[in-house]
Design an enzyme around this catalytic site. Sequence first.
Site, mmCIF file in Angstrom:
data_model
loop_
_atom_site.group_PDB
_atom_site.id
_atom_site.type_symbol
_atom_site.label_atom_id
_atom_site.label_comp_id
_atom_site.label_asym_id
_atom_site.label_seq_id
_atom_site.Cartn_x
_atom_site.Cartn_y
_atom_site.Cartn_z
ATOM 1 C CG HIS A 47 61.952 36.254 78.538
ATOM 2 N ND1 HIS A 47 62.402 35.410 77.547
ATOM 3 C CD2 HIS A 47 62.319 35.683 79.716
ATOM 4 C CE1 HIS A 47 63.006 34.367 78.101
ATOM 5 N NE2 HIS A 47 62.969 34.516 79.405
ATOM 6 C CB CYS B 193 60.573 57.269 86.260
ATOM 7 S SG CYS B 193 59.268 56.436 87.189
#
EC number: 2.3.1.286
Length: 230
Positions: A106, A133
Amino acid sequence: MERIVILTGAGISAESGMGTFRGAGGLWNDRRVEDVATPEGFARDPAMVQDFYNQRRQKARQVAPNAAHEALARLQRDYPGEVTLITQNVDGLHEAGGSPSVIHMHGRLDGALCAACDHRWDAPEVMEVAHPCPACGAGAGRPDVVWFGEMPYFMDEIFEALSRCTLFAAIGTSGQVYPAAGFVQEAFRAGAHTVEINLEPSAVVSDFAETRFGPATQTVPAWVADVLGG
């Protein structure tokens, strides 16, 4: 060769101070899962979601691994066969407890993901809305955690390990979240002995051949000692 596959959930980190998933007093109780753990929730209110994970990231950095994490690290180090450790947790406490190899199905709180180009990097302590980013420059940074409706990571590797295991243990899991809740059936089909180690029975407890109930800091070290022969 004997091959152990272990799945851990939020219950193994509860005694370290991390809230359990939708448990009594858990960190989800004051937030709807749909608001903080789905792509749709992030699209609706990215500021709230970023703040939620900033708080979780800060909490994870304040807590320490417990005896259960350390016992599994010992099993990985000392067991003569293979030990594959899979976790649904995103807190990083297995590594802090000494585990040399962990599959994070996860994702991880300390990771960031670009929704535009899929680049990953170490998350700062505070992520902002439209976090840039470092690879493509898009303001599409988000926590590198798997939300509901998204595919968990490393599934091919996980199913390969389950298909070959001789012993499967689920520790501190609710048995309510798939595909992880179905791992016991995959292990059973491979001929493995299956054991649930939990504070209380999970939703799939009847699928296990063996059960051990109690606080993880007591039950997990005792089980590891049994597996290692003392």
